[in-house]
Design a protein around this motif. Structure first.
Motif, PDB file in Angstrom:
ATOM      1  N   UNK A 217      -4.237 -52.079 -22.353  1.00 20.98           N
ATOM      2  CA  UNK A 217      -4.227 -52.319 -23.797  1.00 20.98           C
ATOM      3  C   UNK A 217      -3.757 -53.734 -24.134  1.00 20.98           C
ATOM      4  N   UNK A 218      -3.715 -54.594 -23.120  1.00 21.97           N
ATOM      5  CA  UNK A 218      -3.184 -55.949 -23.297  1.00 21.97           C
ATOM      6  C   UNK A 218      -4.272 -56.934 -23.705  1.00 21.97           C
ATOM      7  N   UNK A 219      -3.847 -57.954 -24.422  1.00 16.13           N
ATOM      8  CA  UNK A 219      -4.705 -59.073 -24.790  1.00 16.13           C
ATOM      9  C   UNK A 219      -4.293 -60.297 -23.973  1.00 16.13           C
ATOM     10  N   UNK A 220      -5.257 -61.162 -23.731  1.00 14.11           N
ATOM     11  CA  UNK A 220      -4.931 -62.420 -23.057  1.00 14.11           C
ATOM     12  C   UNK A 220      -4.290 -63.353 -24.076  1.00 14.11           C
ATOM     13  N   UNK A 221      -3.075 -63.837 -23.776  1.00  6.08           N
ATOM     14  CA  UNK A 221      -2.342 -64.725 -24.675  1.00  6.08           C
ATOM     15  C   UNK A 221      -2.297 -66.131 -24.095  1.00  6.08           C
ATOM     16  N   UNK A 222      -2.365 -67.098 -24.981  1.00  9.52           N
ATOM     17  CA  UNK A 222      -2.264 -68.500 -24.584  1.00  9.52           C
ATOM     18  C   UNK A 222      -1.441 -69.225 -25.638  1.00  9.52           C
ATOM     19  N   UNK A 223      -0.128 -69.227 -25.430  1.00  9.51           N
ATOM     20  CA  UNK A 223       0.750 -69.872 -26.405  1.00  9.51           C
ATOM     21  C   UNK A 223       0.585 -71.387 -26.345  1.00  9.51           C
ATOM     22  N   UNK A 224       0.713 -72.041 -27.484  1.00  9.45           N
ATOM     23  CA  UNK A 224       0.532 -73.498 -27.508  1.00  9.45           C
ATOM     24  C   UNK A 224       1.659 -74.236 -26.811  1.00  9.45           C
ATOM     25  N   UNK A 225       1.342 -75.432 -26.328  1.00 10.03           N
ATOM     26  CA  UNK A 225       2.366 -76.292 -25.739  1.00 10.03           C
ATOM     27  C   UNK A 225       3.404 -76.595 -26.822  1.00 10.03           C
ATOM     28  N   UNK A 226       4.639 -76.500 -26.471  1.00  7.14           N
ATOM     29  CA  UNK A 226       5.702 -76.751 -27.455  1.00  7.14           C
ATOM     30  C   UNK A 226       6.303 -75.483 -28.016  1.00  7.14           C
ATOM     31  N   UNK A 227       5.601 -74.358 -27.832  1.00 13.45           N
ATOM     32  CA  UNK A 227       6.142 -73.080 -28.292  1.00 13.45           C
ATOM     33  C   UNK A 227       7.021 -72.505 -27.192  1.00 13.45           C
ATOM     34  N   UNK A 228       8.283 -72.289 -27.491  1.00 12.76           N
ATOM     35  CA  UNK A 228       9.258 -71.826 -26.508  1.00 12.76           C
ATOM     36  C   UNK A 228       9.843 -70.494 -26.952  1.00 12.76           C
ATOM     37  N   UNK A 229       9.178 -69.382 -26.612  1.00 14.59           N
ATOM     38  CA  UNK A 229       9.686 -68.076 -27.050  1.00 14.59           C
ATOM     39  C   UNK A 229      10.949 -67.686 -26.294  1.00 14.59           C
ATOM     40  N   UNK A 230      11.895 -67.051 -27.013  1.00 15.00           N
ATOM     41  CA  UNK A 230      13.107 -66.576 -26.333  1.00 15.00           C
ATOM     42  C   UNK A 230      12.840 -65.190 -25.745  1.00 15.00           C
ATOM     43  N   UNK A 231      13.820 -64.665 -25.018  1.00 13.57           N
ATOM     44  CA  UNK A 231      13.626 -63.413 -24.301  1.00 13.57           C
ATOM     45  C   UNK A 231      13.374 -62.238 -25.242  1.00 13.57           C
ATOM     46  N   UNK A 232      14.045 -62.210 -26.371  1.00 13.40           N
ATOM     47  CA  UNK A 232      13.846 -61.084 -27.297  1.00 13.40           C
ATOM     48  C   UNK A 232      12.413 -61.094 -27.850  1.00 13.40           C
ATOM     49  N   UNK A 233      11.882 -62.289 -28.090  1.00 12.94           N
ATOM     50  CA  UNK A 233      10.494 -62.406 -28.558  1.00 12.94           C
ATOM     51  C   UNK A 233       9.540 -61.883 -27.482  1.00 12.94           C
ATOM     52  N   UNK A 234       9.786 -62.309 -26.230  1.00 13.34           N
ATOM     53  CA  UNK A 234       8.919 -61.891 -25.131  1.00 13.34           C
ATOM     54  C   UNK A 234       8.989 -60.381 -24.888  1.00 13.34           C
ATOM     55  N   UNK A 235      10.186 -59.809 -25.087  1.00 16.92           N
ATOM     56  CA  UNK A 235      10.329 -58.353 -24.941  1.00 16.92           C
ATOM     57  C   UNK A 235       9.520 -57.630 -26.018  1.00 16.92           C
ATOM     58  N   UNK A 236       9.539 -58.180 -27.233  1.00 22.74           N
ATOM     59  CA  UNK A 236       8.763 -57.592 -28.329  1.00 22.74           C
ATOM     60  C   UNK A 236       7.267 -57.707 -28.044  1.00 22.74           C
TER      61      UNK A 236
END
Length: 367
Positions: A217-236
Protein backbone atom coordinates in the motif's frame (compact mmCIF):
# COMPACT_ATOMS: atom_id res chain seq x y z
CA UNK A 1 -3.79 34.85 29.54
CA UNK A 2 -2.12 34.17 26.18
CA UNK A 3 1.33 32.73 25.93
CA UNK A 4 3.85 34.79 24.01
CA UNK A 5 6.75 33.65 21.92
CA UNK A 6 9.06 36.43 23.03
CA UNK A 7 8.26 38.58 20.02
CA UNK A 8 9.48 35.97 17.55
CA UNK A 9 7.50 35.28 14.43
CA UNK A 10 6.09 31.77 14.06
CA UNK A 11 8.21 29.57 11.81
CA UNK A 12 7.00 29.63 8.22
CA UNK A 13 6.34 26.41 6.38
CA UNK A 14 8.45 26.27 3.26
CA UNK A 15 7.47 24.60 0.01
CA UNK A 16 10.79 23.33 -1.27
CA UNK A 17 11.39 23.99 -4.95
CA UNK A 18 12.71 21.25 -7.21
CA UNK A 19 14.71 23.08 -9.86
CA UNK A 20 14.93 20.08 -12.19
CA UNK A 21 11.12 19.85 -12.34
CA UNK A 22 10.75 23.61 -12.72
CA UNK A 23 13.15 23.25 -15.63
CA UNK A 24 10.79 20.76 -17.28
CA UNK A 25 8.34 23.60 -17.84
CA UNK A 26 11.04 26.07 -18.88
CA UNK A 27 12.43 23.66 -21.47
CA UNK A 28 9.05 23.01 -23.07
CA UNK A 29 8.45 26.58 -24.27
CA UNK A 30 10.33 26.49 -27.57
CA UNK A 31 9.41 22.89 -28.50
CA UNK A 32 5.79 23.75 -27.77
CA UNK A 33 5.84 26.52 -30.39
CA UNK A 34 7.63 24.33 -32.97
CA UNK A 35 5.29 21.37 -32.54
CA UNK A 36 2.21 23.57 -32.52
CA UNK A 37 3.28 25.32 -35.72
CA UNK A 38 3.90 21.93 -37.33
CA UNK A 39 0.37 20.87 -36.38
CA UNK A 40 -1.14 24.08 -37.80
CA UNK A 41 0.75 23.74 -41.10
CA UNK A 42 -0.20 20.09 -41.52
CA UNK A 43 -3.85 20.84 -40.80
CA UNK A 44 -3.98 22.97 -43.96
CA UNK A 45 -4.87 21.35 -47.28
CA UNK A 46 -2.01 23.21 -48.94
CA UNK A 47 0.46 22.10 -46.23
CA UNK A 48 1.40 25.75 -45.83
CA UNK A 49 0.24 28.70 -43.76
CA UNK A 50 -0.02 32.30 -44.94
CA UNK A 51 1.81 34.44 -42.41
CA UNK A 52 -1.08 36.88 -42.50
CA UNK A 53 -3.23 34.08 -40.98
CA UNK A 54 -0.79 33.26 -38.19
CA UNK A 55 -2.31 35.84 -35.83
CA UNK A 56 -5.76 34.27 -36.27
CA UNK A 57 -4.33 30.91 -35.19
CA UNK A 58 -2.21 31.91 -32.20
CA UNK A 59 -3.16 35.48 -31.24
CA UNK A 60 -1.36 38.79 -31.62
CA UNK A 61 1.06 38.38 -28.69
CA UNK A 62 2.10 34.80 -29.47
CA UNK A 63 2.48 35.57 -33.17
CA UNK A 64 5.89 37.12 -32.54
CA UNK A 65 7.18 34.01 -30.76
CA UNK A 66 6.16 31.94 -33.78
CA UNK A 67 7.77 34.40 -36.21
CA UNK A 68 11.03 34.19 -34.23
CA UNK A 69 10.96 30.37 -34.39
CA UNK A 70 10.30 30.41 -38.15
CA UNK A 71 13.29 32.70 -38.66
CA UNK A 72 15.59 30.75 -36.31
CA UNK A 73 14.98 27.25 -37.68
CA UNK A 74 15.24 27.20 -41.50
CA UNK A 75 16.04 23.48 -41.13
CA UNK A 76 12.38 23.01 -40.11
CA UNK A 77 10.43 25.89 -41.66
CA UNK A 78 10.71 27.40 -45.14
CA UNK A 79 9.28 30.81 -46.04
CA UNK A 80 7.96 31.26 -49.58
CA UNK A 81 6.47 34.15 -51.55
CA UNK A 82 6.84 37.78 -50.64
CA UNK A 83 7.45 41.06 -52.41
CA UNK A 84 9.44 39.74 -55.38
CA UNK A 85 6.84 37.38 -56.84
CA UNK A 86 3.83 39.25 -55.46
CA UNK A 87 2.40 36.08 -53.87
CA UNK A 88 1.42 36.09 -50.18
CA UNK A 89 4.21 35.15 -47.77
CA UNK A 90 3.69 31.63 -46.45
CA UNK A 91 5.52 29.13 -44.27
CA UNK A 92 5.79 25.40 -44.89
CA UNK A 93 7.88 22.51 -43.65
CA UNK A 94 11.30 21.88 -45.13
CA UNK A 95 11.73 18.65 -47.12
CA UNK A 96 13.59 17.05 -44.23
CA UNK A 97 10.89 18.14 -41.78
CA UNK A 98 8.20 16.73 -44.10
CA UNK A 99 9.93 13.34 -44.13
CA UNK A 100 10.17 13.36 -40.34
CA UNK A 101 6.58 14.58 -39.92
CA UNK A 102 5.39 11.63 -42.02
CA UNK A 103 6.49 9.34 -39.17
CA UNK A 104 3.70 10.71 -36.99
CA UNK A 105 1.10 8.53 -38.73
CA UNK A 106 2.88 5.36 -37.61
CA UNK A 107 3.29 6.77 -34.09
CA UNK A 108 -0.48 7.41 -34.00
CA UNK A 109 -1.17 3.81 -35.02
CA UNK A 110 1.11 2.55 -32.26
CA UNK A 111 -0.59 4.89 -29.77
CA UNK A 112 -4.14 3.70 -30.39
CA UNK A 113 -4.13 0.63 -28.09
CA UNK A 114 -2.69 2.78 -25.26
CA UNK A 115 -5.29 5.49 -25.85
CA UNK A 116 -8.20 3.05 -25.81
CA UNK A 117 -6.90 1.41 -22.64
CA UNK A 118 -6.31 4.73 -20.87
CA UNK A 119 -9.70 6.12 -21.87
CA UNK A 120 -11.37 3.02 -20.46
CA UNK A 121 -9.40 3.38 -17.22
CA UNK A 122 -10.28 7.10 -17.06
CA UNK A 123 -13.99 6.20 -17.20
CA UNK A 124 -13.60 3.30 -14.76
CA UNK A 125 -12.08 5.69 -12.21
CA UNK A 126 -15.11 7.97 -12.31
CA UNK A 127 -18.09 7.67 -9.99
CA UNK A 128 -20.63 6.82 -12.70
CA UNK A 129 -18.23 5.38 -15.31
CA UNK A 130 -18.91 8.42 -17.46
CA UNK A 131 -17.17 11.74 -18.01
CA UNK A 132 -18.40 14.86 -19.86
CA UNK A 133 -16.88 14.97 -23.33
CA UNK A 134 -15.69 18.55 -22.91
CA UNK A 135 -13.64 17.52 -19.88
CA UNK A 136 -11.95 14.74 -21.86
CA UNK A 137 -11.23 17.31 -24.57
CA UNK A 138 -9.69 19.50 -21.87
CA UNK A 139 -6.99 16.88 -21.21
CA UNK A 140 -6.98 15.34 -24.68
CA UNK A 141 -3.58 16.74 -25.63
CA UNK A 142 -2.06 15.51 -22.38
CA UNK A 143 -3.42 12.00 -22.97
CA UNK A 144 -2.23 11.98 -26.58
CA UNK A 145 -5.71 11.86 -28.10
CA UNK A 146 -6.08 13.07 -31.70
CA UNK A 147 -8.00 16.33 -31.93
CA UNK A 148 -10.85 14.56 -33.75
CA UNK A 149 -10.99 11.59 -31.34
CA UNK A 150 -14.79 11.89 -31.10
CA UNK A 151 -15.01 10.95 -34.79
CA UNK A 152 -11.81 9.00 -35.46
CA UNK A 153 -11.46 6.91 -32.29
CA UNK A 154 -14.66 6.55 -30.24
CA UNK A 155 -16.92 5.12 -33.03
CA UNK A 156 -14.31 2.39 -33.75
CA UNK A 157 -14.87 0.83 -30.31
CA UNK A 158 -18.64 0.60 -29.64
CA UNK A 159 -17.94 -2.38 -27.37
CA UNK A 160 -16.10 -0.02 -25.00
CA UNK A 161 -17.60 3.45 -25.45
CA UNK A 162 -20.83 5.25 -26.17
CA UNK A 163 -21.71 8.94 -26.32
CA UNK A 164 -24.91 9.90 -24.52
CA UNK A 165 -26.85 13.09 -23.98
CA UNK A 166 -27.59 13.50 -20.27
CA UNK A 167 -29.71 16.56 -19.48
CA UNK A 168 -28.35 18.45 -22.47
CA UNK A 169 -24.73 17.54 -21.80
CA UNK A 170 -22.75 15.02 -23.84
CA UNK A 171 -20.96 12.28 -21.91
CA UNK A 172 -18.57 9.51 -22.84
CA UNK A 173 -19.90 6.36 -21.19
CA UNK A 174 -18.15 3.08 -20.43
CA UNK A 175 -19.98 0.18 -22.07
CA UNK A 176 -18.45 -2.63 -20.03
CA UNK A 177 -16.27 -3.07 -16.96
CA UNK A 178 -12.97 -4.94 -17.30
CA UNK A 179 -11.51 -6.01 -13.96
CA UNK A 180 -8.12 -6.65 -15.57
CA UNK A 181 -7.81 -2.90 -16.16
CA UNK A 182 -8.64 -2.01 -12.54
CA UNK A 183 -4.96 -2.11 -11.61
CA UNK A 184 -3.19 1.16 -10.88
CA UNK A 185 0.19 2.29 -12.18
CA UNK A 186 1.37 2.21 -8.56
CA UNK A 187 0.39 -1.46 -8.22
CA UNK A 188 2.00 -2.31 -11.56
CA UNK A 189 5.28 -0.75 -10.39
CA UNK A 190 5.19 -2.65 -7.09
CA UNK A 191 4.51 -5.89 -8.97
CA UNK A 192 7.49 -5.28 -11.28
CA UNK A 193 9.69 -4.66 -8.25
CA UNK A 194 8.39 -7.78 -6.50
CA UNK A 195 6.88 -5.74 -3.64
CA UNK A 196 3.24 -6.57 -4.29
CA UNK A 197 2.44 -9.95 -2.82
CA UNK A 198 -0.80 -11.80 -2.27
CA UNK A 199 -0.39 -11.95 1.48
CA UNK A 200 -0.74 -8.20 1.84
CA UNK A 201 2.27 -7.96 4.16
CA UNK A 202 5.44 -6.00 3.49
CA UNK A 203 8.65 -7.92 2.93
CA UNK A 204 10.48 -5.69 5.36
CA UNK A 205 9.45 -2.94 7.71
CA UNK A 206 11.81 -0.29 8.98
CA UNK A 207 11.77 3.46 9.23
CA UNK A 208 13.74 4.92 6.35
CA UNK A 209 15.16 8.41 6.11
CA UNK A 210 13.58 9.00 2.71
CA UNK A 211 10.08 7.88 3.77
CA UNK A 212 9.96 4.94 1.36
CA UNK A 213 8.49 1.67 2.56
CA UNK A 214 8.35 -1.75 0.91
CA UNK A 215 4.71 -2.66 1.25
CA UNK A 216 1.69 -3.28 -0.99
CA UNK A 217 0.00 0.00 0.00
CA UNK A 218 3.09 2.22 -0.22
CA UNK A 219 3.78 5.08 -2.60
CA UNK A 220 7.18 5.97 -3.98
CA UNK A 221 8.33 9.16 -2.21
CA UNK A 222 10.98 11.59 -3.36
CA UNK A 223 11.48 14.40 -0.88
CA UNK A 224 13.13 17.54 -2.21
CA UNK A 225 16.73 18.44 -1.47
CA UNK A 226 16.76 20.63 1.62
CA UNK A 227 13.81 18.90 3.26
CA UNK A 228 15.01 17.37 6.53
CA UNK A 229 12.21 15.38 8.18
CA UNK A 230 12.59 14.52 11.86
CA UNK A 231 11.97 11.06 13.28
CA UNK A 232 8.40 11.75 14.39
CA UNK A 233 7.54 12.90 10.85
CA UNK A 234 9.11 9.77 9.37
CA UNK A 235 7.21 7.57 11.84
CA UNK A 236 3.96 9.24 10.77
CA UNK A 237 4.88 8.72 7.11
CA UNK A 238 5.56 5.03 7.73
CA UNK A 239 2.19 4.59 9.45
CA UNK A 240 0.58 6.20 6.41
CA UNK A 241 2.60 4.04 4.00
CA UNK A 242 1.52 0.87 5.85
CA UNK A 243 -2.17 1.81 5.95
CA UNK A 244 -4.34 -0.12 3.50
CA UNK A 245 -6.92 1.75 1.45
CA UNK A 246 -9.70 1.02 -1.08
CA UNK A 247 -8.72 0.82 -4.73
CA UNK A 248 -9.18 4.00 -6.80
CA UNK A 249 -11.30 1.81 -9.07
CA UNK A 250 -13.75 1.12 -6.26
CA UNK A 251 -16.79 3.38 -6.60
CA UNK A 252 -16.19 6.48 -4.47
CA UNK A 253 -19.79 6.35 -3.17
CA UNK A 254 -18.82 3.28 -1.16
CA UNK A 255 -16.08 5.21 0.66
CA UNK A 256 -16.60 7.35 3.76
CA UNK A 257 -14.96 10.70 2.98
CA UNK A 258 -13.80 11.37 6.54
CA UNK A 259 -12.04 8.01 6.84
CA UNK A 260 -8.21 8.34 6.70
CA UNK A 261 -8.22 5.40 4.28
CA UNK A 262 -10.50 7.37 1.98
CA UNK A 263 -8.08 10.30 2.10
CA UNK A 264 -5.25 7.99 1.13
CA UNK A 265 -7.41 6.62 -1.67
CA UNK A 266 -7.87 10.21 -2.94
CA UNK A 267 -4.08 10.49 -3.21
CA UNK A 268 -4.10 7.24 -5.21
CA UNK A 269 -6.78 8.63 -7.55
CA UNK A 270 -4.66 11.73 -8.23
CA UNK A 271 -1.63 9.50 -8.79
CA UNK A 272 -3.56 7.36 -11.28
CA UNK A 273 -5.02 10.35 -13.15
CA UNK A 274 -1.52 11.77 -13.70
CA UNK A 275 -0.27 8.31 -14.70
CA UNK A 276 -2.81 8.19 -17.53
CA UNK A 277 -1.25 11.22 -19.22
CA UNK A 278 1.71 11.03 -21.60
CA UNK A 279 4.02 13.25 -19.56
CA UNK A 280 2.56 12.46 -16.12
CA UNK A 281 1.44 16.01 -15.47
CA UNK A 282 -1.68 18.17 -15.63
CA UNK A 283 -2.35 21.79 -14.84
CA UNK A 284 -3.99 22.54 -11.51
CA UNK A 285 -7.05 23.81 -13.38
CA UNK A 286 -7.36 20.55 -15.34
CA UNK A 287 -7.26 18.47 -12.16
CA UNK A 288 -9.69 20.82 -10.46
CA UNK A 289 -12.21 20.34 -13.28
CA UNK A 290 -12.64 16.66 -12.33
CA UNK A 291 -13.74 17.22 -8.72
CA UNK A 292 -17.23 15.78 -9.11
CA UNK A 293 -16.33 12.86 -11.42
CA UNK A 294 -13.58 11.53 -9.13
CA UNK A 295 -14.60 12.94 -5.75
CA UNK A 296 -11.27 14.73 -5.41
CA UNK A 297 -10.36 16.36 -2.06
CA UNK A 298 -12.25 19.58 -1.39
CA UNK A 299 -8.94 21.23 -0.50
CA UNK A 300 -7.06 19.84 -3.47
CA UNK A 301 -4.09 22.21 -3.31
CA UNK A 302 -3.53 21.43 0.37
CA UNK A 303 -3.61 17.70 -0.39
CA UNK A 304 -1.01 18.09 -3.14
CA UNK A 305 1.26 20.19 -0.93
CA UNK A 306 0.95 17.78 1.99
CA UNK A 307 2.06 14.90 -0.22
CA UNK A 308 5.04 16.72 -1.69
CA UNK A 309 7.03 13.49 -1.83
CA UNK A 310 4.61 12.25 -4.53
CA UNK A 311 3.49 15.40 -6.34
CA UNK A 312 5.25 18.60 -7.29
CA UNK A 313 3.53 21.87 -8.08
CA UNK A 314 5.43 24.22 -10.36
CA UNK A 315 4.39 27.74 -11.27
CA UNK A 316 6.86 27.93 -14.12
CA UNK A 317 5.24 28.23 -17.49
CA UNK A 318 1.91 29.83 -18.31
CA UNK A 319 -0.10 27.82 -15.75
CA UNK A 320 0.40 26.09 -12.42
CA UNK A 321 1.20 22.44 -13.16
CA UNK A 322 1.12 19.28 -11.02
CA UNK A 323 3.86 16.74 -11.82
CA UNK A 324 4.10 13.11 -10.72
CA UNK A 325 7.62 13.10 -9.31
CA UNK A 326 8.43 9.41 -9.71
CA UNK A 327 7.96 9.71 -13.50
CA UNK A 328 11.03 11.93 -13.85
CA UNK A 329 14.76 11.49 -13.49
CA UNK A 330 15.91 15.05 -13.00
CA UNK A 331 14.24 16.96 -15.85
CA UNK A 332 13.83 13.88 -18.04
CA UNK A 333 10.68 11.84 -18.41
CA UNK A 334 11.68 8.22 -17.75
CA UNK A 335 9.22 6.37 -20.02
CA UNK A 336 7.98 7.79 -23.30
CA UNK A 337 5.10 6.66 -25.47
CA UNK A 338 5.42 6.39 -29.29
CA UNK A 339 3.97 9.87 -29.85
CA UNK A 340 6.53 11.50 -27.55
CA UNK A 341 9.31 9.53 -29.25
CA UNK A 342 8.12 10.90 -32.60
CA UNK A 343 8.12 14.44 -31.22
CA UNK A 344 11.67 13.97 -30.00
CA UNK A 345 12.71 12.98 -33.53
CA UNK A 346 11.02 16.04 -34.96
CA UNK A 347 12.71 18.31 -32.41
CA UNK A 348 16.10 16.90 -33.37
CA UNK A 349 15.74 19.05 -36.50
CA UNK A 350 16.48 22.03 -34.25
CA UNK A 351 20.10 20.90 -34.12
CA UNK A 352 21.84 18.52 -31.78
CA UNK A 353 22.72 20.96 -28.99
CA UNK A 354 19.29 22.59 -28.67
CA UNK A 355 17.44 19.33 -29.19
CA UNK A 356 19.38 17.60 -26.42
CA UNK A 357 18.44 20.35 -23.98
CA UNK A 358 14.75 20.28 -24.91
CA UNK A 359 13.97 16.63 -25.66
CA UNK A 360 13.95 15.60 -22.01
CA UNK A 361 10.88 17.77 -21.53
CA UNK A 362 9.15 17.80 -24.91
CA UNK A 363 5.80 19.49 -24.65
CA UNK A 364 2.25 18.25 -24.93
CA UNK A 365 0.71 20.39 -27.64
CA UNK A 366 -2.33 20.43 -29.82
CA UNK A 367 -2.46 17.47 -32.17
Amino acid sequence: MHKTNGGRKPKKKIYHRVHELDRVMELQKKPSVILQLNSIIQSRKSDSLFLRDLEKEVGFVQKWNYMAVIEKYPSIFVVTGGKSDKSPTAVMLSEKAKRTAALEAEARVQMEPFLVKNLRKLLMLSVDCRVPLEKIEMIGNEMGLPCDFKKSLIPKYPQFFSVKDVSGRWYLDLENWDSSLAVTAREERLAREGLLNTGGHPKRAKISKDGNFSGPFAFHLNFPVGFRPNMSYLEEVQRWQKMDFPSPYLNARRVEVADPKARKRAVAVLHELLSLTMEKRLTSAQLDAFHSEYRLPARLLLCLIKHHGIFYITNKGAKSTVILKEAYDGSNLINKCPLLEFRDKFLELMGRREANSCIGASSSVAN
